[in-house]
Design a protein around this motif. Sequence first.
Motif, PDB file in Angstrom:
ATOM      1  N   ILE A   9       0.839  -1.203   0.000  1.00 15.75           N
ATOM      2  CA  ILE A   9       0.000   0.000   0.000  1.00 15.75           C
ATOM      3  C   ILE A   9       0.871   1.249   0.000  1.00 15.75           C
ATOM      4  N   ILE A  10       1.900   1.258   0.841  1.00 17.90           N
ATOM      5  CA  ILE A  10       2.781   2.421   0.929  1.00 17.90           C
ATOM      6  C   ILE A  10       3.596   2.584  -0.350  1.00 17.90           C
ATOM      7  N   LEU A  11       4.054   1.463  -0.909  1.00 13.69           N
ATOM      8  CA  LEU A  11       4.792   1.536  -2.175  1.00 13.69           C
ATOM      9  C   LEU A  11       3.921   2.074  -3.312  1.00 13.69           C
ATOM     10  N   ASP A  12       2.599   1.877  -3.208  1.00 15.90           N
ATOM     11  CA  ASP A  12       1.668   2.444  -4.199  1.00 15.90           C
ATOM     12  C   ASP A  12       1.352   3.905  -3.904  1.00 15.90           C
ATOM     13  N   GLN A  13       2.035   4.454  -2.906  1.00 20.40           N
ATOM     14  CA  GLN A  13       1.956   5.877  -2.539  1.00 20.40           C
ATOM     15  C   GLN A  13       0.558   6.298  -2.092  1.00 20.40           C
ATOM     16  N   LYS A  14      -0.093   5.400  -1.330  1.00 20.72           N
ATOM     17  CA  LYS A  14      -1.400   5.708  -0.754  1.00 20.72           C
ATOM     18  C   LYS A  14      -1.252   6.017   0.728  1.00 20.72           C
TER      19      LYS A  14
END
Length: 379
Positions: free
Chosen positions: A34-39
């Motif tokens: 989720i964080i790698l998807d910049q959310k």
Amino acid sequence: MIFQDLRLIEPIIKALKEEGYTTPTPIQAKAIPIILDQKDLLGCAQTGTGKTAAFAIPMLQLLYNNAERTSEKSRIRALILTPTRELAIQIGESFAAYGRHTGIRHTVVFGGVGQKPQTDALHRGVDILIATPGRLLDLINQGFIKLNQLEFFVLDEADRMLDMGFVHDVKKIIKLLPAKRQSLFFSATMPPAIVTLADTILRSPVKVEVTPVSSTAETIRQSLFYVDKSDKNSLLLHILEDQSIATALVFTRTKHGADKVVKVLRKAGVSSEAIHGNKSQNARQNALKNFKSQATRVLVATDIAARGIDVDDLTHVINYEIPNIPETYVHRIGRTGRAGAKGTAFSFCDREEKVFLKDIHKLIAKNIPVVNDHPYSIR
């Protein structure tokens, strides 16, 4: 699942291997993509679930991948706000471990010590700043820190922030952050005040919850000892006669109480130290270092001082006094049984503390098993 399945870059995979990590914990497996998807992310995770790595690993990767786009080398690109100096130091150690091959620079700022080493590090330039609220605002007011070009903001241990009265400082800091940023919010519990605060920080967040709110880890064996207040020292010494207990973290409600327990233990020949707010920063760090190396067998702590204690393979937590806030019980015993390991939690309950125990049983939705066969048992 292994860490290689999470789209991580080689410098981070290499560091994780060197740390001996191969399999992500549930919070890491859910949060990292989720964080790698910049959310934006709202994480509800009890202590000991591996949430520091859950945000540190993807942040390091995003900062590393975007490094070439950064023209101003001295600007702070990420801020992690955390309630205690011990926790700030522990988070700093995690960033150092996972980011050792990335070239990403970090520093930690907190109160209770001279600021010059901290401002010197800031002058040299850092990418990631880990801070406690009071010292951060102080350094901002002195002009040492600017947050106007921040890319990432993490609010860690949000419930403890509120417990410690930091909510106004947190709100002041949030006003200084750029509107365009990725924000991550972590809390062990989600009372209404925390949800309201999260709503002011996050934009369309993905919620990650790896355990029921205020639950205790199934890997922790919990036991309850009914005992007169006057017999608690004797019961503690009786339990510590078991030499298989290599180290134990003992909780008291007050600083004065922690010092008194240490005095009793030392008189009985048990190596012990106290860690609480009246101790200097150097004394607290030395006590923690000695405990981690097992030079000290017993560390006696108050709740606020203990929140950042992260000790691998800690097998025993002992509640010398039952906490009057039920969520505190969850936080305390979560110092053991971390990331899937087994742990043991003993709790001493005198007659006056039974009312606190009732609240704990209600919160964790089960009764703690009672041990009757000890020399100081009462009912």
